[in-house]
Design an enzyme around this catalytic site. Structure first.
Site, short mmCIF file in Angstrom:
data_model
loop_
_atom_site.label_atom_id
_atom_site.label_comp_id
_atom_site.label_asym_id
_atom_site.label_seq_id
_atom_site.Cartn_x
_atom_site.Cartn_y
_atom_site.Cartn_z
N HIS A 39 5.29 0.78 -0.21
CA HIS A 39 4.87 -0.47 0.46
C HIS A 39 6.21 -1.19 0.40
CE1 HIS A 39 4.97 -2.42 -3.55
NE2 HIS A 39 4.25 -1.42 -4.08
N SER A 85 0.14 -0.10 -4.87
CA SER A 85 0.70 1.17 -5.00
C SER A 85 -0.18 2.62 -5.25
CB SER A 85 1.75 1.21 -6.43
OG SER A 85 2.96 0.39 -6.17
N HIS A 136 8.62 -8.36 -7.39
CA HIS A 136 7.37 -9.34 -7.65
C HIS A 136 7.86 -10.56 -8.32
CE1 HIS A 136 3.85 -7.23 -6.61
NE2 HIS A 136 4.26 -6.12 -7.24
N GLU A 163 10.01 8.83 -9.53
CA GLU A 163 9.77 7.34 -9.04
C GLU A 163 10.60 6.46 -9.69
OE1 GLU A 163 6.48 3.64 -8.94
OE2 GLU A 163 6.48 5.31 -11.11
#
Length: 466
Positions: free
Chosen positions: A348, A82, A310, A301
């Protein structure tokens, strides 16, 4: 009237009409809102759309006028983390993985632990690279109000890339110090400071205490007290945020770590009962920053999308993506798109994919079906499989797979199957694929086709006349 004269008159009329339209030229965007869905790859966007609105539905971000495809590789890696990707958006510079808003030659050097066992000692040196200006800093230099809000720790890689410069993203105590006007380590490019800051991780801003703050600052500084002395309202809860007045606000809504996942925030788990939604933070930030007649730059964000991916926990990733999308909806309801450029993108991809040939209407979190028969599809081992799976992750693969039809694959805590076992919970990797970008507003016209993430910087900078 001959044809030549007629064409000339039509051309003159067309030119006159064009003069009456909004110019949308360089510097036409008074305000910039940059939305970043951390880890929000194309499959996550699609799965979230199906999850919330169905196959034919549309997310709020997908209603924006333009779409582009973004390349995200970093200076030293095929697959970025990131820090350098967000920094590329913010500075136009490719840098190494783990580096935050520094020159391309900066070497990532992780911080060391102090006597309390916390990694508070930065190993960055004055000769290891140089800072590069960010969009937020350029906006501040133009007299605009600025803000950075997130569902992660406020010192995490993405928000940090807007207001700090550091050789390693894990030097979070030093990142926090860069935000404190007049304090030791302050980033002077921020002028009188970032006007609105909100997120989690209060421990990085407050002193170490062996009982109450074991992950606090070893230097004994209370950065929040210092910021209050500079005119900031300090908020720790949703209600305190809502009540804040004035022009400056720092809200830290978790004592340590990130804000709760959206599912857990709504359910009141952990500290979620007192935390604002990302949409509420966005609305508050816009309200406060709009007081500046010169305009503003705001970064928003949705950071926990990445953490759920993850962990191969698709449901929490989709719920946080919808919460992020709701923040975009709130912003769109509040701003004037004739003077505000809005950009929505990701830093990403991840390894989650949508597989099988399920019938239309099959829940995206369910097991896959055969679209012709609508019966459960089977793998070669005779067992069902879920529509969403991950290329790798920490969920162990067994010699004989568990039967996913015997459990509730739509449950909050269900973890999808993985192709490659990396052995550690939460270890699923980023993906190296391109991500999507949606945009609208003055100056957004060049945000189309396939672009490098560094190119986005230049387009937004030009749009806002920075």
């Amino acid at each position: 009237m001959n044809i030549t004269t007629r064409i000339g008159l039509l051309a003159a009329a067309a030119a006159s009409a064009c003069l009456s339209l909004p110019a949308h030229a360089e510097g036409e965007a008074k305000n910039v809102i940059f939305f970043l869905g951390d880890g929000m790859g194309p499959a996550t966007v699609t799965a979230s759309r199906i999850y919330k609105y169905g196959e034919a539905g549309r997310l709020n971000m997908e209603s924006l006028r333009r779409t582009a495809r973004i390349k995200t590789f970093s200076n030293d890696a095929q697959t970025t983390d990131s820090a350098p990707s967000m920094a590329a958006y913010m500075t136009g510079v490719k840098m190494n993985n783990e580096v935050v808003s520094m020159s391309a030659n900066t070497i990532a050097t992780a911080p060391s632990a102090d006597v309390n066992g916390n990694r508070t000692i930065s190993n960055c040196t004055p000769t290891n690279g140089t800072p590069v200006p960010t969009l937020l800093e350029l906006a501040k230099a133009k007299g605009k109000a600025t803000g950075a809000i997130t569902t992660t720790e406020l010192t995490h890689a993405t928000p940090a890339a807007t207001y700090s410069h550091i050789c390693h993203r894990d030097a979070q105590y030093h990142i926090a110090a860069q935000a404190v006007p007049g304090g030791t380590g302050f980033n002077t490019a921020l002028g009188d400071g970032v006007d609105v800051l909100m997120g989690g991780g209060r421990n990085h801003w407050t002193p170490y205490d062996a009982t109450t703050n074991t992950r606090g600052r070893a230097d004994g500084r209370n950065l929040l007290t210092e910021m209050a002395a500079k005119g900031y309202t300090v908020a720790a809860t949703r209600d305190e945020m809502a009540a804040a007045t004035g022009n400056k606000l720092i809200g830290l809504f978790s004592s340590t770590s990130h804000l709760e996942y959206e599912i857990d925030r709504v359910a009141g788990r952990g500290q979620g009962a007192t935390q604002p939604s990302l949409a509420d933070m966005t609305a508050k930030a816009i309200d406060m920053l709009s007081k500046n007649s010169n305009g503003y730059f705001l970064m928003v964000e949705g950071g926990r999308i990445d953490h759920a991916l993850h962990g191969t926990n698709a449901k929490r990733a989709l719920e946080d993506t919808i919460a992020f999308d709701d923040a975009i909806k709130r912003a769109l309801s509040m701003v004037d798109l004739t003077n505000t450029i809005i950009v929505v993108t990701a830093d990403h991809d991840h390894t989650m994919t949508i597989n099988g040939y399920s019938h239309r209407g099959n829940p995206i979190l369910a097991t896959a079906t055969d679209y012709k028969t609508k019966q459960t599809a089977k793998a070669a081992d005779g067992l069902p499989y879920t529509t969403l799976v991950f290329g790798n992750g920490g969920t162990p693969r067994k010699a004989t797979r568990d039967d996913p039809s015997l459990v509730d694959t739509t449950a909050n805590d269900y973890l999808q199957e993985v192709g490659v076992n990396l052995g550690t919970p939460g270890s699923e990797t980023h993906g190296g694929g391109d991500v999507m970008l949606f945009s609208t507003g003055p100056g957004s016209a060049p945000l189309k086709g396939t672009l490098d993430n560094t190119r986005v910087f230049g387009i937004v900078k030009s749009a806002a006349g920075l």
